[in-house]
Design an enzyme around this catalytic site. Structure first.
Site, PDB file in Angstrom:
ATOM      1  N   ASN A   1      16.722 -50.282  24.899  1.00  0.00           N
ATOM      2  CA  ASN A   1      16.933 -48.892  25.318  1.00  0.00           C
ATOM      3  C   ASN A   1      18.417 -48.579  25.139  1.00  0.00           C
ATOM      4  O   ASN A   1      19.251 -48.982  25.953  1.00  0.00           O
ATOM      5  CB  ASN A   1      16.503 -48.758  26.789  1.00  0.00           C
ATOM      6  CG  ASN A   1      16.717 -47.359  27.325  1.00  0.00           C
ATOM      7  OD1 ASN A   1      17.253 -46.486  26.644  1.00  0.00           O
ATOM      8  ND2 ASN A   1      16.309 -47.147  28.565  1.00  0.00           N
TER       9      ASN A   1
ATOM     10  N   GLU B   1       8.740 -48.843  32.892  1.00  0.00           N
ATOM     11  CA  GLU B   1       8.757 -48.264  31.543  1.00  0.00           C
ATOM     12  C   GLU B   1       8.910 -49.338  30.472  1.00  0.00           C
ATOM     13  O   GLU B   1       8.325 -49.247  29.396  1.00  0.00           O
ATOM     14  CB  GLU B   1       9.911 -47.261  31.437  1.00  0.00           C
ATOM     15  CG  GLU B   1       9.672 -46.009  32.244  1.00  0.00           C
ATOM     16  CD  GLU B   1      10.937 -45.226  32.532  1.00  0.00           C
ATOM     17  OE1 GLU B   1      11.645 -45.558  33.497  1.00  0.00           O
ATOM     18  OE2 GLU B   1      11.221 -44.289  31.776  1.00  0.00           O
TER      19      GLU B   1
ATOM     20  N   HIS C   1      10.509 -38.596  30.664  1.00  0.00           N
ATOM     21  CA  HIS C   1       9.961 -39.613  31.582  1.00  0.00           C
ATOM     22  C   HIS C   1       8.490 -39.892  31.283  1.00  0.00           C
ATOM     23  O   HIS C   1       7.768 -40.423  32.134  1.00  0.00           O
ATOM     24  CB  HIS C   1      10.004 -39.162  33.061  1.00  0.00           C
ATOM     25  CG  HIS C   1      11.354 -39.150  33.704  1.00  0.00           C
ATOM     26  ND1 HIS C   1      11.610 -38.399  34.821  1.00  0.00           N
ATOM     27  CD2 HIS C   1      12.504 -39.776  33.410  1.00  0.00           C
ATOM     28  CE1 HIS C   1      12.865 -38.567  35.201  1.00  0.00           C
ATOM     29  NE2 HIS C   1      13.442 -39.406  34.337  1.00  0.00           N
TER      30      HIS C   1
ATOM     31  N   ARG D   1      12.950 -47.607  23.119  1.00  0.00           N
ATOM     32  CA  ARG D   1      12.748 -46.341  23.813  1.00  0.00           C
ATOM     33  C   ARG D   1      13.421 -45.252  22.978  1.00  0.00           C
ATOM     34  O   ARG D   1      14.599 -45.366  22.640  1.00  0.00           O
ATOM     35  CB  ARG D   1      13.403 -46.382  25.183  1.00  0.00           C
ATOM     36  CG  ARG D   1      13.280 -45.053  25.882  1.00  0.00           C
ATOM     37  CD  ARG D   1      14.196 -44.956  27.071  1.00  0.00           C
ATOM     38  NE  ARG D   1      14.014 -43.647  27.690  1.00  0.00           N
ATOM     39  CZ  ARG D   1      14.975 -43.016  28.342  1.00  0.00           C
ATOM     40  NH1 ARG D   1      16.171 -43.539  28.452  1.00  0.00           N
ATOM     41  NH2 ARG D   1      14.739 -41.852  28.880  1.00  0.00           N
TER      42      ARG D   1
ATOM     43  N   ARG E   1      21.372 -32.984  38.637  1.00  0.00           N
ATOM     44  CA  ARG E   1      20.885 -31.821  37.867  1.00  0.00           C
ATOM     45  C   ARG E   1      20.275 -30.798  38.809  1.00  0.00           C
ATOM     46  O   ARG E   1      19.623 -31.166  39.788  1.00  0.00           O
ATOM     47  CB  ARG E   1      19.840 -32.240  36.847  1.00  0.00           C
ATOM     48  CG  ARG E   1      20.378 -33.159  35.766  1.00  0.00           C
ATOM     49  CD  ARG E   1      19.304 -33.408  34.711  1.00  0.00           C
ATOM     50  NE  ARG E   1      19.612 -34.595  33.956  1.00  0.00           N
ATOM     51  CZ  ARG E   1      18.790 -35.616  33.785  1.00  0.00           C
ATOM     52  NH1 ARG E   1      17.577 -35.599  34.313  1.00  0.00           N
ATOM     53  NH2 ARG E   1      19.171 -36.648  33.079  1.00  0.00           N
TER      54      ARG E   1
END
Ligand code: AMP
Length: 398
Positions: free
Chosen positions: A7, A383, A178, A89, A239
């Site tokens: 990743n 993940e 996600h 990823r 965020r």
């Protein structure tokens, strides 16, 4: 089969080496500050190490990680030939890449084309792919897209109510992110509920530093809270989540530049912006319990918005077998879970405090009472394992 999961961020490489015979992790680590004062944190079976290293770019960084994996002292394999597949990823597959796929020139082109939509993510993801192709030219590589699980959203969910040309010419629509986490917890929740994935309807909430929610009908995503970028939707660590778009030009008129507003909405908003102290829920909980009003407001807004999204997804699904909480906050914060459950009382949710206390540290299970009309489950996400499984499946030609 051994699968190496990579990743790549703009200045980091996260990795895990899996033995897929039992899905165990042989080694994992993080190379930080690639291109600067790089530091490698490696965790392999014989031990851990953290050291300053020389990694001027992703290619050098990846070579260094592979050297550690085969190192006679701390390594876990004899040779990189033992790696049967590399799973990457990749953040944005756009409308073209709607499933994980073997990497070839065509797929690399698609990832490049979607760099416009994910300028901070797709280019480093590509750098990782190129670096792995150079270091292990004979090992098959697979791309697993964050957006893929969400590609099943119908137009009425993914389109914005803006002029049609914005979509047709500029690809402005909701893509979501996600997706690999939402897919993993969907499959795991189906297993825990004793159902086939295609038979479950779920609301999956990934509540970490980034937060997103997916409505899943018959095992497929039908709506999702993040948007064309990860800024839309729930309130997050830094965020803003949902916001009147007119705030943007208004802040420009107050003297900020577009860059400053964008930075503020991405990096200085959310829990951090409202509390003025931290983006970490643990800090906020401590401060709120000690009487800090801003921390309490940030926490209350966070829960309020999660509950509001669950309520809206509840109404668009034919049924809800479970609300699934995951991510650092969903997996660990008993108080936030309790508050979410209390907010869902009108939908029949009743917390089982003992179950809620017991679930954490990687455990999965229901936190609602047997009598609860709406079930809330905690399902830790993974993940990397999802990427490893897809890589195994595609490399084996299944
Ligand atoms: P993630 O991005 O999934 O690693 O999640 C990070 C978020 O999880 C941060 O806001 C952490 O404060 C939060 N988190 C992790 N552990 C706990 C905990 N025990 N209690 C509350 N929040 C936690």
């Amino acid at each position: 089969m051994k699968v190496f999961v990579v990743n790549c961020g703009s200045s980091s490489i996260k990795y895990q080496l899996f033995d897929m015979s039992d899905e165990s992790v042989l080694a994992k680590g993080l190379l930080e500050r690639v291109g600067g004062d790089a530091v490698l944190h490696h965790n392999g079976l014989p031990g851990r190490l953290g050291r300053d290293v020389d990694a001027p770019d992703h290619a050098a960084g990846l070579r260094l990680i592979l050297d550690i994996l085969v190192d006679p002292e701390v390594g876990v394999i004899g040779d990189t030939d033992e790696i049967d597949g590399v799973g990457h990823r990749v953040v944005h597959g756009g409308e073209q890449a709607t499933d994980s796929a073997m990497i070839d020139d065509g797929l690399i082109d698609i990832i490049k084309q979607n760099s416009e939509l994910a300028p901070l993510h797709n280019p480093p993801n590509l750098a990782g792919i190129q670096a792995a192709l150079e270091a292990m030219p004979n090992v098959p590589e697979v791309a697993v897209f964050d957006t893929a699980f969400l590609a099943t959203m119908p137009p009425k969910a993914h389109r914005y109510a803006v002029p049609e040309q914005w979509y047709a010419r500029h690809h402005v629509r909701k893509y979501g992110f996600h997706g690999t986490s939402h897919r993993y917890v969907t499959l795991r929740a189906a297993q825990l509920l004793g159902k086939r994935p295609r038979d479950v309807c779920l609301i999956t909430a990934h509540l970490g530093n980034g937060c997103s929610m997916t409505a899943v009908a018959s095992g497929k995503a039908v709506d999702h809270s993040m948007g064309m970028t990860p800024l839309e939707g729930l309130m997050m660590g830094t965020r803003c989540g949902d916001l009147d778009p007119a705030v943007f030009p208004y802040m420009l008129s107050r003297g900020m530049s577009a860059d400053q507003v964008e930075q503020a909405l991405n990096k200085l908003s959310g829990l951090l912006g409202v509390s003025g102290m931290s983006n970490d829920m643990r800090d906020l909980e401590r401060a709120a319990n000690a009487g800090d009003g801003r921390a309490k407001l940030a926490r209350d807004m966070f829960v309020y918005r999660v509950v509001k999204y669950i309520g809206s997804y509840y109404t668009i699904l034919p049924k809800v077998d479970a609300v699934v909480l995951t991510g650092g906050i969903g997996e660990n914060s008993r108080t936030i879970r309790q508050a979410i459950c209390e907010g869902l009382r009108p939908l029949g949710a009743v917390l089982d405090p003992a179950r809620n206390d017991e679930i954490g540290d990687g455990k999965a299970g229901a936190i609602t009472a047997e009598s609860s009309e709406l079930s809330l489950w905690v399902v830790p996400t993974n993940e990397e394992l999802m990427i490893a499984r897809d890589t195994q499946r595609l490399v084996a030609g299944l």
